[in-house]
Design an enzyme around this catalytic site. Structure first.
Site, short mmCIF file in Angstrom:
data_model
loop_
_atom_site.label_atom_id
_atom_site.label_comp_id
_atom_site.label_asym_id
_atom_site.label_seq_id
_atom_site.Cartn_x
_atom_site.Cartn_y
_atom_site.Cartn_z
N ASP A 88 43.39 12.11 -25.48
CA ASP A 88 43.24 13.49 -25.91
C ASP A 88 44.21 14.42 -25.19
O ASP A 88 44.72 15.38 -25.77
CB ASP A 88 41.79 13.96 -25.66
N GLY A 89 44.49 14.15 -23.90
CA GLY A 89 45.42 14.99 -23.16
C GLY A 89 46.83 14.95 -23.74
O GLY A 89 47.50 15.98 -23.83
N ASN A 145 41.75 23.36 -27.25
CA ASN A 145 40.41 23.15 -26.70
C ASN A 145 39.78 24.40 -26.11
O ASN A 145 38.74 24.84 -26.56
CB ASN A 145 40.44 22.05 -25.62
#
Length: 303
Positions: free
Chosen positions: A56-57, A143
């Protein structure tokens, strides 16, 4: 199909997988290049799809560099949770065939546009033109935007409001403004709600508020959230997706608005929100029954 590949070489299993997949991919798509860290090629790419190999990063870093361009991202998870990078290496080839056939869904995920106004700046935070002219910092996030107390780790005083309403002051360790995509990240760890990615909203979640009655609140994504740094520490910092940051001083205002351009994610048809929460976060899993084992030091009869 023109394909740009972004790969995280800090994950040991990524390069062997890519070495195996490249000949296979080359027979099915025009490979524009491989980037081992997201960089200038992402912002300027003419690709139809960006394949992101990491977690995800890595996907967040890639999305941040697209600069409002609607190039779909397909994330293959070599990390832990993989809420955004939802495809598995084991089933990548079969899913990529579905992508080529136009059978994979593409979802628009809302973003945040985050600005910081200095203590002396005077403007209407809800006016994009004025905001752009007066801000000293700007970033995008998929996010969240997070204000953390920082060293020397004393409680800080913030004032938060939404769309011209509020002005609520409180003491605590910071504040999170999260999108639905980011609601399962730091937000949920801090006690905030999980929001479906199909809901147009943002969540405002305090971090360790001194007041027990200051609870997370969900507001429409069209609202402009303003956080005033009333009294902060020398190390108090604003983080955007954990990747871009700036120090905050007394009197600074953090302005969080919905981004002008959504990020387009290619979604795994085998993954659903309820299943993801259950399998990846052990959501609603019942406590395990206690085993009928002797306590330490208890005497046992001979076999």
């Amino acid at each position: 199909m023109r394909l740009l590949i972004v790969a995280n070489n800090e994950k040991s299993s990524v390069k062997p997988a890519l070495d195996e997949w490249l000949p296979w991919l080359s027979g099915r798509a025009e490979i524009l290049g491989v980037e081992w860290t997201p960089g200038k090629s992402v912002a300027d790419t003419p690709a139809d799809v960006i394949l992101v190999l990491g977690g995800d990063g890595t996907l967040l870093a890639t999305a941040r560099l697209l600069d409002k361009r609607p190039v779909p991202l397909m994330g293959v998870n070599f990390g832990r949770l993989g809420f955004l990078a939802s495809f598995s290496p084991a089933r990548f080839k079969s899913h990529f065939e579905l992508l080529l056939a136009g059978k994979l869904p593409i979802a628009a995920r809302q973003t945040l546009d985050i600005s910081v106004l200095g203590a002396g700046a005077s403007c209407d935070e809800r006016n994009p033109v004025e905001l752009q002219a007066h801000r000293r910092f700007n970033a995008r996030a998929l996010n969240d935007a997070v204000v953390t107390a920082g060293a020397p780790f004393h409680m800080i005083e913030l004032e938060v409001g939404a769309d011209g309403q509020g002005g609520v002051r409180y003491f605590g360790d910071g504040l999170i403004v999260a999108t639905p995509s980011g609601s399962t990240a730091y937000n949920v760890s801090a006690g905030g709600p999980i929001i479906s990615p199909h809901v147009q909203a943002v969540c405002i979640t305090p971090i360790c508020a001194q007041s027990l009655s200051f609870r997370p609140i969900v507001v429409p994504s069209e609202n402009t959230v303003v956080i005033l740094a009333v009294s902060v520490n020398p190390g108090t910092t604003l983080f955007c997706d954990g990747q871009e940051s700036t120090k905050l001083e007394n009197g600074d205002r953090v302005v969080v608005r919905r981004g002008d351009q959504d990020v387009h994610l290619i979604e795994n048809p085998d993954q659903h929100q309820w299943r993801n929460l259950s399998e990846k976060l052990n959501w609603a899993v019942s406590p395990r029954a206690q085993r009928d084992e002797p306590s330490p030091g208890a005497k046992t009869s001979p076999a």
